[in-house]
Every structure is written in structure tokens, then in C-alpha cells.
Motif scaffolding. Structure first.
Motif, short mmCIF file in Angstrom:
data_model
loop_
_atom_site.label_atom_id
_atom_site.label_comp_id
_atom_site.label_asym_id
_atom_site.label_seq_id
_atom_site.Cartn_x
_atom_site.Cartn_y
_atom_site.Cartn_z
N ILE A 61 14.26 -130.80 65.16
CA ILE A 61 15.20 -129.89 64.50
C ILE A 61 14.51 -129.38 63.24
O ILE A 61 14.15 -130.15 62.36
N THR A 62 14.33 -128.06 63.16
CA THR A 62 13.63 -127.45 62.03
C THR A 62 14.55 -127.40 60.81
O THR A 62 15.75 -127.68 60.90
N GLU A 63 13.98 -127.01 59.67
CA GLU A 63 14.76 -126.89 58.44
C GLU A 63 15.87 -125.85 58.57
O GLU A 63 16.89 -125.93 57.89
N LYS A 64 15.68 -124.87 59.45
CA LYS A 64 16.70 -123.83 59.67
C LYS A 64 17.78 -124.29 60.65
O LYS A 64 18.71 -123.55 60.96
N GLY A 65 17.63 -125.50 61.20
CA GLY A 65 18.63 -126.04 62.11
C GLY A 65 18.43 -125.70 63.57
O GLY A 65 19.27 -125.99 64.41
N THR A 66 17.32 -125.04 63.89
CA THR A 66 17.05 -124.71 65.29
C THR A 66 16.20 -125.81 65.94
O THR A 66 15.47 -126.53 65.26
N ALA A 67 16.30 -125.90 67.23
CA ALA A 67 15.54 -126.92 67.96
C ALA A 67 14.19 -126.36 68.37
O ALA A 67 14.10 -125.25 68.90
N ARG A 68 13.14 -127.12 68.11
CA ARG A 68 11.79 -126.76 68.55
C ARG A 68 11.45 -127.68 69.72
O ARG A 68 11.38 -128.88 69.58
N LYS A 69 11.25 -127.07 70.87
CA LYS A 69 10.92 -127.82 72.08
C LYS A 69 9.43 -128.08 72.16
O LYS A 69 8.62 -127.33 71.61
N SER A 70 9.06 -129.11 72.87
CA SER A 70 7.65 -129.43 73.07
C SER A 70 6.99 -128.35 73.92
O SER A 70 7.57 -127.90 74.91
N PRO A 71 5.77 -127.95 73.56
CA PRO A 71 5.06 -126.97 74.38
C PRO A 71 4.46 -127.59 75.64
O PRO A 71 3.94 -126.87 76.49
N ALA A 72 4.52 -128.91 75.76
CA ALA A 72 3.91 -129.59 76.91
C ALA A 72 4.85 -130.69 77.40
O ALA A 72 5.74 -131.13 76.68
N LYS A 73 4.60 -131.12 78.63
CA LYS A 73 5.37 -132.24 79.20
C LYS A 73 4.41 -133.35 79.61
O LYS A 73 3.20 -133.13 79.67
N ALA A 74 4.94 -134.52 79.89
CA ALA A 74 4.11 -135.65 80.31
C ALA A 74 3.29 -135.25 81.54
O ALA A 74 3.80 -134.62 82.46
#
Length: 108
Positions: A61-74
């Protein structure tokens, strides 16, 4: 979002990265001279910049309150910043915790 684990042995299977982080197994850097002689990693000051994602933490969760998803998966092979991340030794093998923003590319 839950953490994804590729391996399920020992302590490694019990590690869940925190929000905004991934656990990477760095690729072994094999250096070969033009005459065919293989040099160990210690002979070169270069750190590997590629590796396989073993686990992914929850969205950050960024400072602006938005979710940052991972650019990669396992299971993905990624290129990450040369001096990014934090090294950790687990079962005598080195791994790297890298922030989502330190992943530069996913190799497809």
C-alpha cells in the motif's frame, strides 16, 4: 493476496515476504574466459542480476493509499537492480529479498 512458494523444503517453505517484497534465488554467475576456463564467482566483483522468484509478499500500500502489485509471480525469472535487495543465508544458500520496484524486468 497470499504468499506463493515454489519450494517446500525446510525453513525456506516457512518464509513469507512482507508487503512489497519478493524472495529471489539469484542465478549462479558462471564466468568463462575466451580460452574456456571457468572462473568462480569470487574471481569477479560482479553480482548476479537475474534470479528466480520463490515467494511473493502481499500487495504494497503506497503513501497515496493505492495498492502496488508485484510485477512477478513465484516461478518467474527476473532481472533486478544490481545493488538492490537484502541478502539472507538460509540452509547455507544465499537468497535475496527485493522490493517490487527493484525488479526491472520479467524474462518471458
Amino acid at each position: 493476496m497470499t504468499s506463493h512458494m515454489k519450494k517446500s523444503t525446510g525453513l525456506l517453505s516457512k518464509i513469507k515476504p512482507t508487503s512489497g517484497c519478493v524472495l529471489i534465488e539469484p542465478e549462479e554467475a558462471t564466468k568463462q574466459t575466451s580460452s574456456g576456463i571457468y572462473l568462480p564467482d569470487s574471481a569477479s566483483g560482479d553480482k548476479p542480476q537475474q534470479g528466480k522468484v520463490l515467494a511473493v509478499g502481499p500487495d504494497e500500500i503506497t503513501e497515496k493509499g493505492t495498492a502496488r502489485k508485484s510485477p512477478a509471480k513465484a516461478g518467474d525469472k527476473v532481472i533486478y537492480k544490481k545493488w538492490g535487495g537484502n541478502e539472507v543465508k538460509i540452509d547455507n544458500k544465499e537468497y535475496l529479498f527485493v522490493k517490487f520496484e527493484d525488479i526491472l524486468a520479467v524474462i518471458i
